[in-house]
Design a protein around this motif. Structure first.
Motif, mmCIF file in Angstrom:
data_model
loop_
_atom_site.group_PDB
_atom_site.id
_atom_site.type_symbol
_atom_site.label_atom_id
_atom_site.label_comp_id
_atom_site.label_asym_id
_atom_site.label_seq_id
_atom_site.Cartn_x
_atom_site.Cartn_y
_atom_site.Cartn_z
ATOM 1 N N LEU A 13 0.809 -1.213 0.000
ATOM 2 C CA LEU A 13 0.000 0.000 0.000
ATOM 3 C C LEU A 13 0.844 1.266 0.000
ATOM 4 O O LEU A 13 0.314 2.373 0.023
ATOM 5 C CB LEU A 13 -0.948 0.013 1.212
ATOM 6 C CG LEU A 13 -1.929 -1.158 1.302
ATOM 7 C CD1 LEU A 13 -2.793 -1.040 2.546
ATOM 8 C CD2 LEU A 13 -2.802 -1.224 0.056
ATOM 9 N N GLY A 14 2.164 1.089 0.023
ATOM 10 C CA GLY A 14 3.041 2.259 -0.035
ATOM 11 C C GLY A 14 3.008 3.094 1.223
ATOM 12 O O GLY A 14 3.110 4.318 1.174
ATOM 13 N N ARG A 62 -4.704 -7.589 -4.499
ATOM 14 C CA ARG A 62 -5.010 -6.182 -4.765
ATOM 15 C C ARG A 62 -3.822 -5.474 -5.399
ATOM 16 O O ARG A 62 -3.994 -4.579 -6.250
ATOM 17 C CB ARG A 62 -5.391 -5.491 -3.457
ATOM 18 C CG ARG A 62 -5.773 -4.025 -3.597
ATOM 19 C CD ARG A 62 -6.063 -3.432 -2.223
ATOM 20 N NE ARG A 62 -6.478 -2.048 -2.324
ATOM 21 C CZ ARG A 62 -5.639 -1.015 -2.458
ATOM 22 N NH1 ARG A 62 -4.341 -1.242 -2.520
ATOM 23 N NH2 ARG A 62 -6.104 0.223 -2.555
ATOM 24 N N ALA A 63 -2.626 -5.846 -4.991
ATOM 25 C CA ALA A 63 -1.416 -5.177 -5.488
ATOM 26 C C ALA A 63 -0.976 -5.826 -6.797
ATOM 27 O O ALA A 63 0.092 -6.405 -6.901
ATOM 28 C CB ALA A 63 -0.308 -5.255 -4.451
ATOM 29 N N SER A 64 -1.818 -5.741 -7.808
ATOM 30 C CA SER A 64 -1.533 -6.407 -9.076
ATOM 31 C C SER A 64 -0.869 -5.491 -10.081
ATOM 32 O O SER A 64 -0.371 -5.931 -11.116
ATOM 33 C CB SER A 64 -2.830 -6.949 -9.687
ATOM 34 O OG SER A 64 -3.775 -5.901 -9.855
ATOM 35 N N VAL A 107 4.708 -6.801 -5.755
ATOM 36 C CA VAL A 107 4.116 -8.122 -5.635
ATOM 37 C C VAL A 107 5.192 -9.199 -5.553
ATOM 38 O O VAL A 107 5.118 -10.101 -4.712
ATOM 39 C CB VAL A 107 3.175 -8.407 -6.824
ATOM 40 C CG1 VAL A 107 2.604 -9.806 -6.699
ATOM 41 C CG2 VAL A 107 2.050 -7.399 -6.861
ATOM 42 N N SER A 108 6.198 -9.144 -6.434
ATOM 43 C CA SER A 108 7.247 -10.164 -6.427
ATOM 44 C C SER A 108 7.996 -10.156 -5.099
ATOM 45 O O SER A 108 8.335 -11.209 -4.548
ATOM 46 C CB SER A 108 8.225 -9.939 -7.581
ATOM 47 O OG SER A 108 8.831 -8.664 -7.477
ATOM 48 N N GLN A 109 8.244 -8.970 -4.552
ATOM 49 C CA GLN A 109 8.918 -8.862 -3.260
ATOM 50 C C GLN A 109 8.062 -9.469 -2.156
ATOM 51 O O GLN A 109 8.559 -10.192 -1.285
ATOM 52 C CB GLN A 109 9.209 -7.399 -2.938
ATOM 53 C CG GLN A 109 9.907 -7.192 -1.603
ATOM 54 C CD GLN A 109 10.056 -5.722 -1.252
ATOM 55 O OE1 GLN A 109 9.578 -4.845 -1.956
ATOM 56 N NE2 GLN A 109 10.726 -5.463 -0.134
#
Length: 355
Positions: free
Chosen positions: A128-129, A189-191, A197-199
């Protein structure tokens, strides 16, 4: 098991327990050296030792390693091996405490939802930053999530002002499932590109690959202080193995003590989950195996569990780098492969009334 056998802390077996600590310390040192030596660029153990000696002993002989080998050893592999030890030790100590608090060998940080609480807030921070400095925000978020989950479980487990071990486990399992579903939603959600996402997926599988010296300070401090405090409180933990009534008869405020223990375990789990991701089953397997070997006295169970947990995770991390070399497996996948059958075996024993 009688009250006197636990609280009197007999001397029988003391030599074996001390020898176990010595053997484990030596084994941990050897495992760390092997871990640093292992990788896509193999490095001889004597060169590893010379680099370490040169860095920590000013009067030592100059290293025989090349500049590239020195950088690999000191900047990448040694922090990774030490972090593996710290994470494994912390999870094992947390598991040992939880198992004594609820008098159930199936208890561990994952069953109680502590790891899930740390994971959901850390993943929220990554996806979500929230904050720009993940090295600061993720550890704080992970500890906050672990503590919030623990306190929620503690409140849900209360009935008429009392907390029972059975209700604690049920509340912990329910909380773990709930928070795991929230974590899955955050990942889905973080697509969009750039949202980590990979992290997150690598982190959720549990990994030590990104370890550096900056990751070691806080987890090492928390592990050392928490283990010392827990060992000093070992007599109360021993009394809780018999029952709340026994501990209360010794003047212990059982509810308050249990809450303090949950806060300490939340801190242990939260700080290591923040730097290594979700690594399961160490807190389940190690304390149970240690008790089978050295008994139930927490003066010995806690430090031996710390050493055995650290050793286990360092060895598993070595295997994770060798199985599909030159690639590597997330260490959490291997601990699950080891721990899941062990959990099922313990569950079968418990259903038969043997554990």
């Amino acid at each position: 098991m009688t009250l006197m056998s636990i609280l009197a802390q007999p001397t029988n077996g003391t030599v074996r327990r001390r020898n176990s600590i010595v053997v484990l310390i030596i084994a941990c040192a050897i495992a760390v050296i092997i871990s640093v030596s292992t990788g896509s660029v193999p490095i001889a153990p004597n060169r590893v030792l010379s680099v370490i000696a040169e860095r920590i002993l000013p009067w030592s002989i100059s290293t025989t390693a090349t500049d590239v080998e020195t950088r690999i050893i000191w900047e990448f592999r040694l922090p990774r091996a030490l972090l593996g030890f710290i994470v494994g030790a912390s999870l094992a100590v947390a598991g040992a405490v939880l198992q004594s608090l609820v008098r159930n060998p199936l208890a561990d940080p994952f069953v109680f939802g502590i790891s899930s609480g740390a994971s959901v807030t850390a993943v929220a921070t990554l996806t979500l930053g929230i904050g720009v400095m993940s090295t600061v925000t993720v550890p704080i978020a992970a500890f906050g999530g672990a503590l919030a989950a623990t306190l929620t479980v503690f409140l849900l487990a209360q009935r008429r002002g009392r907390v029972t071990p059975g209700r604690l486990i049920l509340a912990g399992v329910a909380m773990s499932y709930l928070l795991s579903s929230v974590t899955s939603y955050l990942v889905l959600r973080a697509s969009a590109p750039g949202q980590g996402v990979s992290q997150v997926l690598s982190w959720l599988s549990g990994s030590l690959a990104a370890a550096d010296w900056g990751d070691l300070g806080i987890p090492a401090l928390v592990l050392g202080v928490a283990t010392l405090v827990l060992v000093l409180l070992s007599r109360i933990l021993n009394a809780l193995l018999i029952g709340d009534e026994t501990a209360a008869s010794l003047g212990v405020d059982v509810g308050h003590f249990r809450l303090v223990m949950f806060v300490i375990t939340s801190l242990l789990v939260g700080v290591v989950v923040a730097v290594s991701g979700a690594i399961g089953f160490v807190g389940l397997v190690v304390p149970h195996a240690v008790r089978m070997f050295v008994g139930s006295d927490h003066r010995w169970v806690l430090p031996i569990s710390a050493l055995a947990g650290g050793l286990l995770l360092v060895v598993v991390d070595i295997a994770a780098r060798l199985i599909i070399a030159p690639s590597e497996l997330p260490v959490g996948l291997l601990t699950a492969a080891i721990g899941a059958p062990f959990f099922l075996w313990m569950l079968k024993r418990s259903s038969r009334g043997e554990a």
